[in-house]
Every structure is written in C-alpha cells, then in structure tokens.
Scaffold this active site. Structure first.
Site, mmCIF file in Angstrom:
data_model
loop_
_atom_site.group_PDB
_atom_site.id
_atom_site.type_symbol
_atom_site.label_atom_id
_atom_site.label_comp_id
_atom_site.label_asym_id
_atom_site.label_seq_id
_atom_site.Cartn_x
_atom_site.Cartn_y
_atom_site.Cartn_z
ATOM 1 N N LYS A 32 0.813 -1.218 0.000
ATOM 2 C CA LYS A 32 0.000 0.000 0.000
ATOM 3 C C LYS A 32 0.851 1.275 0.000
ATOM 4 O O LYS A 32 0.523 2.245 -0.675
ATOM 5 C CB LYS A 32 -0.960 0.005 1.190
ATOM 6 C CG LYS A 32 -0.294 0.093 2.553
ATOM 7 C CD LYS A 32 -1.320 0.048 3.673
ATOM 8 C CE LYS A 32 -0.668 0.116 5.028
ATOM 9 N NZ LYS A 32 0.053 1.367 5.274
ATOM 10 N N THR A 33 1.960 1.274 0.770
ATOM 11 C CA THR A 33 2.808 2.471 0.815
ATOM 12 C C THR A 33 3.398 2.760 -0.564
ATOM 13 O O THR A 33 3.534 3.920 -0.968
ATOM 14 C CB THR A 33 3.939 2.292 1.848
ATOM 15 O OG1 THR A 33 3.366 1.957 3.106
ATOM 16 C CG2 THR A 33 4.755 3.565 1.990
ATOM 17 N N ASP A 223 -3.795 7.342 4.721
ATOM 18 C CA ASP A 223 -3.320 5.976 4.907
ATOM 19 C C ASP A 223 -4.035 5.359 6.115
ATOM 20 O O ASP A 223 -4.471 6.068 7.018
ATOM 21 C CB ASP A 223 -1.803 6.002 5.144
ATOM 22 C CG ASP A 223 -1.185 4.616 5.093
ATOM 23 O OD1 ASP A 223 -1.831 3.686 4.571
ATOM 24 O OD2 ASP A 223 -0.050 4.469 5.579
ATOM 25 N N GLU A 224 -4.147 4.034 6.135
ATOM 26 C CA GLU A 224 -4.778 3.306 7.255
ATOM 27 C C GLU A 224 -6.164 3.873 7.566
ATOM 28 O O GLU A 224 -6.520 4.120 8.716
ATOM 29 C CB GLU A 224 -3.882 3.375 8.510
ATOM 30 C CG GLU A 224 -2.476 2.862 8.322
ATOM 31 C CD GLU A 224 -2.406 1.336 8.269
ATOM 32 O OE1 GLU A 224 -3.464 0.678 8.229
ATOM 33 O OE2 GLU A 224 -1.283 0.800 8.262
ATOM 34 N N GLN A 254 -8.217 -5.280 8.907
ATOM 35 C CA GLN A 254 -7.215 -4.955 9.916
ATOM 36 C C GLN A 254 -7.668 -3.807 10.819
ATOM 37 O O GLN A 254 -6.848 -3.126 11.430
ATOM 38 C CB GLN A 254 -5.883 -4.612 9.251
ATOM 39 C CG GLN A 254 -5.272 -5.771 8.477
ATOM 40 C CD GLN A 254 -3.890 -5.451 7.942
ATOM 41 O OE1 GLN A 254 -2.908 -5.345 8.684
ATOM 42 N NE2 GLN A 254 -3.798 -5.281 6.632
ATOM 43 N N ARG A 654 1.393 -11.465 10.081
ATOM 44 C CA ARG A 654 2.721 -10.911 10.387
ATOM 45 C C ARG A 654 3.807 -11.888 9.961
ATOM 46 O O ARG A 654 4.959 -11.493 9.761
ATOM 47 C CB ARG A 654 2.884 -10.642 11.891
ATOM 48 C CG ARG A 654 1.942 -9.636 12.535
ATOM 49 C CD ARG A 654 1.832 -8.349 11.776
ATOM 50 N NE ARG A 654 0.687 -8.393 10.870
ATOM 51 C CZ ARG A 654 0.477 -7.531 9.896
ATOM 52 N NH1 ARG A 654 1.338 -6.572 9.663
ATOM 53 N NH2 ARG A 654 -0.594 -7.634 9.117
#
Length: 719
Positions: A32-33, A223-224, A254, A654
């Site tokens: 995503k970044t 973002d997020e 998430q 993770r």
C-alpha cells in the site's frame, strides 16, 4: 520519469488515479505504501504543485518513510520536503497554529501528551468538592481519560456529558470533564484529541476558515483509513469539500482499534460517504507463503461485514503451520523458548523471530523462560524516548521558558531538582493565582519582586513570547504579590532566575544547545541524576538520554540554519516533540527476539512468528464474550467478536515463512486449575494447513527411562 510499470495492475490503476474519490482496499502485505508514494510522484509529474498535495498517516515513522520514498522516486529531496505529509495530529497542529486568532488561543499554546493529560486530570480530580485522596485513588485515571477522549471525538461538550448514571466512572467523568477542559484553557493548552476536534469545529462554524482549508490541498490522501474515528472523518471531509479529490488506503480486515474510537464503518461505507467513489483491491501479498495466507483467508472469511478480499502469493506453499498444545502455560512458555533456540540454531537471527500475545499479562512467563534460556529479547510498545523522565523534565524547562502560562510544565519543574518548594506551598501559590485571575508564574514573579530584583533579572521584560512573526511581543501580566519565607522563598527566587536566564538566552538568539547546557549546569541536573540513580551505569544511561535530547535540539538548530527563510519557532518545535512516536533506544545493542501484543504487531513482519494463548477467553478475549463486565476501556477489553477475529488475522499475516500457534489445556484462575478451550479461530483453520504437536508427549520422550524409574522408586505402592 515516474515508471508506473514497476507496479502490478491494481497498484498501477490506483497510483494513476487523479480526480474524484478512490478507495484502495490494500490487503496485508500488498504494497500500500508503494501505491501512495507512486501516486504522489505521478501527480507531481503531471505538474501538480507539491503545496497542493496532502498525505495523512497515523505515525511519524510512516510519514517520514513516505516522504523518503517519494524523494527516492523523484530523485528530488527539495520537492519532497515541500509536500504536506504527516499525522492527523501534526496536520491539526498546523491548522491550529495558523488559525490561532480565530480560535482565540495564545500564540505560545502548549500540547499536552498523555502524561501531561494525566497530570491535568489529577488536578481536576482534586478540585472536586468532597473528593478525598482515597476517593481519588479509587478511580483509574486512564479510564476517565479514555471516556473524555471518546466524548471529545464524538463532539460531546464537557457540560453535555451524561454517560450511564449507574456507572461510577461515568459519574466521576461528568464532574471531572468540565474542570479538566477549563484547566487546559487556563494553561493555554490543547490535548491530542483537541488537535483533531478543534479544527473540525472551526471548519464548521467559520465559513471563511472552512473554505480556506477546503481548497488548500487539491489532492488529499489518507493511509490506514480503517483506523479513522468520527472526528478524523469529519476533518477529511472538510479538507476535500470543494473538490472531492480523496484517495484513501486501508483494510477493513485490519480494523482493530475500536476500543480507542476507530470506526470500521468509515471504510465499509466509503462509497456511501463519498458518492461516485471508485474501489480498487490489492490482493497480491508479497510477504507470506500460501499456507500462511490460506489460514488467514479462512479465519477472516467468517466475518460477515467486510469488503471481500482473497490474499494470494507467488512465494510458494512454504512450511506447514505448527499447532503446539501444552498442558500448562509454563509448559507452553518452556516449549516456545526451546523452539526459538532451535530456530536460531538452524540459522535464523534472533530479530527474525517474534512472539505475539493478546494481553500484556501473558508476557511475564514468556520473559522468564527466555531469560532462563539466555535468549536476548526486546518488548515492543515500551516507553518512548521523549517520555523518559529526565527528557521530559528538561523539555518542561524549555516549555516554561517560551510559555510561562504552561502551568503543568511549571509544576513539573518548580521543585526539580529539589529547591525547598513543597507540594503544599505550590497549591497555596496556585490558589492565590487563580483567585486573582492570574497564573502560577505571575505569583512566582510576585514572590521575587517582593524581595528586590536579582542581578541581571528583568521581571518586566517582554521576552515571554513565542517567535511568531504575525504578532508583536506583549508583556506578561503584573506580578501578584505573595508572602513566602525561608527555603521556599529562596527556591522560588532560584527558579525564576534560572528560567529567566534561559528565556533571555533563547529570545536573544543565542545557541539553543549552549543555552540548554547552561541550564543543565545551573540546576546541576547531572549531579541530581547521579544521586537519584541506583548505579553508576543507570546514571550514565539517564545522562546519555539528556545528551540525546541535546542532539535533537542541535539537529533542529541546524535545520533552521539550512532553511534561513523558515520562521519555525522553538515553541512549535516543542509542540512537535509532543507528537513524536520515536520508540525508546534500547539499553543493549544486538539482535533480539521481539515480544509484542497483537495490537502492537500491526504494521510489522517477521520471518518466524509465535502466536501464544490461542484459547477462548484469551483470543477472543473474555471481555468480548462477557461485554457486560467491561468497566475500563482499553485494548485488553474489546467488545466485539468480529474485531477479535480481525486481531487474529493481523497476527497470522505478520508471519513471512513460519507460523506457530500455541495453547495451553489448563490455566490457573483464582487459585485453581481451570480447563481451557481451543480458540474458535484456531478451529476455523483447515486441518491440512496444521501439524499438531503434543508438548506433553514431547516432554515425556525427553525424560530418560532411568530418571523415571528413580522417581517412582520413591513411592511405596503396596501401602
């Protein structure tokens, strides 16, 4: 040239989007970044001025990483520096500073971090009539602060707060909230929630301000987005109201922070909130094996209210997931330590391994076993560098030097290092100040003026102000005369002298680091740290922390020299430090196993992950199963099974190459051993993805037959 061909097809579609609202559903590990940074670079290449682009994140680390990546893509650091990239709170601070006059706030206003907020809450609690010290201790101040925070973000004013009349915490919050907010304003301070709520209130009540910021940035990215709350959503809507050019990136799977106000419906209802929105899904995972993603996909699919996504990977099947079953938590911890040792022996560095758990209380036994096995480890989520006492003490001196109205900072340093000004004296001085409509600093100056002016001390100087080019300097109020004798009087004289010297040095443009070092010598800070420390090594670490702060001040000073046209004030820099999220520098160097809660693990990844305590009442948490028992709001007390499932999903994703899921068959509760049920999330994972290890059976195999015979020889079975 920005090469969008480096992106996969959905990433490229998102990065090349220009006009209108867009929701990028970015699954775990889907890059995503990369999408955000390439989109920013693409807009710049299209000729959009950097001043018209705003990207909002949730951490300073994420913001800096984003800026660095844009600079790398463009090969242009100057353009990247001109972009507005930062946290919601940093953006809110920027708005408040520029709109200070419209808010009616002093220019040297302070930002109270969480520990400052707790101090203000305690002061507010003490001001409540009939509230004894025992009564004060009866309440968990963090629970009160959480209620105030949630209320602010719901735009409930202090005098409008009602809560549940049957809840003691709601009742005390009803009394404390107005006094707390009154104290913030009297000190010229905002707390973290104000940094979001106050700009939104300003947008909505002042059309000129709302229109100014609604057109300030032509392209806004968040973002997020799944972590945004109601206030942050309203801020975003205010920023894009004139053009609608909003791109948000997030993953509803998430969303794990509802306990602190995050609202997953913001991302679930995005198309409704922003009509005409386009949706792009990023489902290719670049982090984990197919086996790990298979487990994650199966678990999260059981949540009904979600945007459908199916993560996939080209990495390969990878190792099977190990499901280890122990008789007790002690056996579970011992086995985890043994397995970590073996994983390390097989070639994995210590820092490639993480142990994750639902609640901090689970960590103690894991820590003990890792220490016993001489395995180096670090716990994530610990104290932050700028939260360390010696660092905060020195920052408090600087805060008072630029804004003497900052009463909380003044109270922090008034008798540190000890100078004979006791708590009773401080309260008497504060009471005198407030009775006359003045500040605590006014009273302290009054004490000094009644004794004659100290050499070199100008009590009526105009240097108690922020370096704001938009406003002239204004002198402080006249001192309030107050009688004080003995050591307390001498202590006040010493304090006023020290702070005055520091403020004069800062105002006259002296070297910031040199001025702060002079303060350290004046108050004999290092001597105090040595006297107060339990060992020479501990004292040295605390001194090094202070030196670390001096280094940060030096870097700030160099930045000003590199940008001579920039009017950044020291007060603004100190406010920004309050927003810092830099984790504390560890006392030991070298690679270490990471211990972290599942909440703390979000955004991280490790080749090898252990998730411990996969049991009902741990994951999902007991408070989720019995929500009526909830009286304190925090991460350990969730109220939604679907969020607990998302938390499990975050933990699973993770892991990059190997995942361990462990549980115990019994745990001690209230002095007796209680059977434990496997987590429903564990049971949702297909059997073919798991290998089951019976730790008890392994332990039996490890005990030599001769040792077993020797043990039973101690018993007489004939009796």
């Amino acid at each position: 040239m920005v090469d969008l061909a480096k992106l996969n097809a959905p990433q490229r579609e998102a990065a090349s989007h220009v006009e209108g609202p867009l929701l990028v559903l970015a699954g775990a590990g889907s890059g995503k970044t990369r999408v955000i940074t390439f989109r920013i670079a693409h807009l710049l290449e299209l000729g959009v001025p950097p001043e018209e682009i705003c990207a909002v994140t949730f951490t300073n680390k994420a913001a800096e990483e984003m800026r660095e990546r844009v600079a790398a893509i463009l090969q242009d650091k100057k353009t990247a520096r001109a972009l507005t990239i930062g946290t919601f709170h940093a953006l809110g601070l920027q708005i408040l500073r520029q709109e200070r006059k419209a808010l009616g706030m002093p220019r040297g206003f302070a930002i109270y971090d969480q520990s400052d907020q707790m101090g203000a809450l305690r002061e507010a609690m003490r001001s409540i009539k009939d509230m004894s010290k025992d009564g004060e201790r009866r309440f968990d101040m963090k629970a009160v602060q959480t209620r105030i925070s949630l209320s602010k973000n719901a735009f409930i004013a202090p005098d409008e707060y009602e809560g549940n009349p049957a809840d003691d915490y709601d009742l005390i919050t009803q009394q404390v909230f107005p006094k707390y907010q009154e104290m913030l304003r009297s000190c010229g301070a905002f707390d973290f929630d104000d940094l979001i709520v106050e700009p939104v209130r300003l947008f909505e009540r002042n059309a000129d301000v709302g229109n100014r910021w609604g057109s300030r940035f032509r392209f806004v990215m968040v973002d997020e987005f799944q972590d945004t709350n109601a206030a942050q959503l309203r801020m975003v809507r205010g920023l894009v109201k004139t053009h609608g050019n909003l791109v948000v990136v997030g993953d509803d799977d998430q969303s794990i922070y509802s306990w602190r106000g995050a609202d997953p419906s913001n991302i679930l209802r995005f198309a409704e909130l922003f009509p005409g929105a386009k949706i792009v899904k990023l489902e290719q995972n670049y982090r984990s094996t197919k086996t790990i993603l298979g487990a994650a996909n199966t678990v999260i699919a059981n949540n009904k209210q979600r945007h459908g996504k199916q993560l996939w990977s080209q990495i390969g099947e990878g190792e099977i997931i190990t499901h280890a079953v122990a008789a007790t938590p002690e056996d579970e911890a011992k086995w985890v330590a043994r397995e970590i040792h073996q994983v390390h022996k097989d070639g994995r560095p210590w820092d490639a391994i993480a142990v994750m758990y639902r609640s901090n209380i689970q960590a103690k036994i894991i820590e003990e076993e890792l220490r016993t096995a001489s395995i180096p480890y670090v716990m994530y989520g610990g104290q932050q560098f700028f939260e360390r006492k010696e660092v905060k003490d020195l920052l408090a001196y600087l805060r008072v030097a630029v804004n003497p109205k900052d009463e909380l900072a003044l109270r922090r340093i008034i008798n540190y290092p000890a100078r004979g000004i006791g708590a009773t004296t401080v309260e008497r001085l504060a009471t005198a100040a407030h009775a006359k409509g003045g500040t605590l600093w006014d009273v302290l100056r009054g004490v000094v003026s009644g004794t004659g002016t100290l050499p070199g001390l100008d009590l009526h100087a105009k240097h108690w102000t922020d370096d704001d080019p938009d406003d002239p300097d204004v002198p402080m109020n006249a001192p309030i005369e107050t009688e004080l004798k003995g050591a307390a009087k001498n202590g006040v004289i010493e304090l006023v002298h020290v702070v005055s010297e520091l403020s004069s040095a800062l105002k006259s443009g002296d070297d910031l680091v040199a001025a702060t070092r002079a303060l350290i010598e004046d108050i004999k800070l290092y001597d105090d740290l040595r006297d107060a420390s339990t060992s020479q090594a501990a004292a040295q670490r605390r001194i090094e922390n202070v030196e670390g702060l001096l280094g940060a001040l030096g870097r700030f000073q160099e930045k000003l020299k590199a940008e001579p046209g920039k009017k950044t004030a020291l007060a603004e820099y100190l406010r920004m430090l309050t927003l810092e999220s830099t984790k504390e520098e560890e006392e030991h160097t070298g690679a270490r196993v990471v211990l972290t809660t599942l909440h703390g693990a979000k955004g991280l990844e490790f080749p090898v992950c252990f998730m411990v305590g996969l049991e009902e009442e741990l994951l999902p948490h007991a408070r989720t199963l019995q929500p009526q028992a909830t009286d304190v709001l925090d991460a350990d007390h969730a109220t939604d099974i679907s969020e607990e499932r998302r938390l499990c999903y975050v933990g699973i994703t993770r892991a990059q190459r190997k995942l361990y899921l462990t549980r115990a068959c019994t745990r001690v509760s209230r002095g007796r051993s209680v059977p434990r049920t496997p987590s429903r999330f564990l049971l949702e994972i297909p059997d073919e993805l798991l290998e089951v290890k019976d730790i008890a059976e392994e332990n039996r195999k490890q005990v030599p037959a001769a040792e077993v015979a020797s043990f039973f020889a101690n018993f007489n079975f004939d009796d």
